[in-house]
Write an enzyme that holds these catalytic residues in place. Structure first.
Site, PDB file in Angstrom:
ATOM      1  N   ARG A   1     -10.947   0.248   8.003  1.00 17.39           N
ATOM      2  CA  ARG A   1     -10.615  -1.170   8.135  1.00 17.39           C
ATOM      3  C   ARG A   1     -11.805  -2.002   8.583  1.00 17.39           C
ATOM      4  NH1 ARG A   1      -4.579  -1.439  10.478  1.00 17.39           N
ATOM      5  NH2 ARG A   1      -3.525  -1.299   8.473  1.00 17.39           N
TER       6      ARG A   1
ATOM      7  N   ARG B   1      10.461  -3.005  13.134  1.00 14.21           N
ATOM      8  CA  ARG B   1       9.290  -2.576  13.897  1.00 14.21           C
ATOM      9  C   ARG B   1       8.687  -3.789  14.591  1.00 14.21           C
ATOM     10  NH1 ARG B   1       6.100   0.519   9.485  1.00 14.21           N
ATOM     11  NH2 ARG B   1       4.598  -1.073  10.070  1.00 14.21           N
TER      12      ARG B   1
ATOM     13  N   ARG C   1      11.390  -6.761   6.473  1.00 12.51           N
ATOM     14  CA  ARG C   1      11.373  -5.293   6.435  1.00 12.51           C
ATOM     15  C   ARG C   1      12.087  -4.705   7.653  1.00 12.51           C
ATOM     16  NH1 ARG C   1       5.727  -2.257   5.397  1.00 12.51           N
ATOM     17  NH2 ARG C   1       5.160  -3.040   7.461  1.00 12.51           N
TER      18      ARG C   1
ATOM     19  N   ARG D   1      -1.568 -10.217  12.929  1.00 18.49           N
ATOM     20  CA  ARG D   1      -2.141  -9.074  12.217  1.00 18.49           C
ATOM     21  C   ARG D   1      -2.863  -9.513  10.948  1.00 18.49           C
ATOM     22  NH1 ARG D   1       2.261  -5.446  10.609  1.00 18.49           N
ATOM     23  NH2 ARG D   1       0.800  -3.786  10.182  1.00 18.49           N
TER      24      ARG D   1
ATOM     25  N   LYS E   1       0.830  -1.218   0.000  1.00 21.89           N
ATOM     26  CA  LYS E   1       0.000   0.000   0.000  1.00 21.89           C
ATOM     27  C   LYS E   1       0.858   1.259   0.000  1.00 21.89           C
ATOM     28  CE  LYS E   1      -2.637  -0.570   3.604  1.00 21.89           C
ATOM     29  NZ  LYS E   1      -2.409  -1.928   4.108  1.00 21.89           N
TER      30      LYS E   1
END
Length: 216
Positions: A82, A149, A116, A160, A8
């Site tokens: 969401r 993160r 990431r 998630r 995104k």
């Protein structure tokens, strides 16, 4: 729309570059509020730390507040709404023209997300698979250490993705019924992007001078 890690952010950056819309990312807004330790930020962090999605009223308050300042612009929402409750709250305030859904397999996302790493001060993002730093664990420009993160750690990623799936399927359905949903499937952002670009060209002029003929 799209699961966390579906690209995104990358797609949003390209849409902004080519079509000159204002970008509102719920993730960026949240991180900003968490860093500044605002009331909303502290509340949100407690949910994120448990791998839970943030309650509707908190997200809606945060986003609608920002949208109010953008009534003269075209804008792009990234990561919001969401849930159906958020989508309904948004509908009361604004008219949405189109909803782009990035349909990327969960397995692809898992590999991508756990790879990431970020440089916190600049927000630069590295991916060990397709955009690694020159020196492992080190930012190319400043030489400072990279961090992962909390929400990119494998156990949080799985949680998630499951939470996203459960909560967001009804939102896709909500927009599908309204005739606003446009889904783009694939495992690579660079292969999905030309289709998104072609679709948006039917709705908005390309404002980027260079690369207009060859969208990247």
């Amino acid at each position: 729309m799209g699961p966390p890690g579906s690209g995104k952010g990358t797609v949003s950056a390209r849409i902004i570059k080519h079509f000159g819309v204002k970008h509102l990312s719920s993730g960026d807004l949240l991180r900003d509020n968490m860093q500044k330790k605002t009331e909303v930020g502290i509340l949100a962090k407690s949910y994120i730390d448990q791998g839970q999605l943030i309650p509707d009223d908190i997200m809606t308050r945060l986003m609608l507040n920002e949208i109010k300042g953008l009534d003269r612009y075209n804008w792009l929402l990234d990561g919001f709404p969401r849930t159906v409750a958020q989508a309904e709250a948004l509908d009361k305030e604004c008219q949405i023209d189109t909803v782009i859904d990035l349909d990327v397999p969960f397995e692809t996302i898992k590999c991508r997300l756990t790879a990431r790493w970020i440089h916190p001060a600049s927000g630069r993002v590295y991916n060990l698979e397709f955009n690694p730093p020159k020196v492992q664990g080190i930012d190319d420009i400043t030489g400072e250490p990279l961090v992962q993160r909390d929400d990119d750690k494998p156990e949080t990623v799985s949680k998630r993705l499951q939470a996203y799936d459960a909560q967001t399927k009804p939102v896709l359905e909500y927009y599908r019924k309204k005739g606003l949903l446009k889904s783009f499937s694939g495992t690579e952002t660079n292969k999905i992007w030309p289709h998104i670009y072609a679709f948006l060209q039917t709705k908005l002029p390309d404002v980027s001078q260079k690369d207009a003929a060859n969208p990247r």
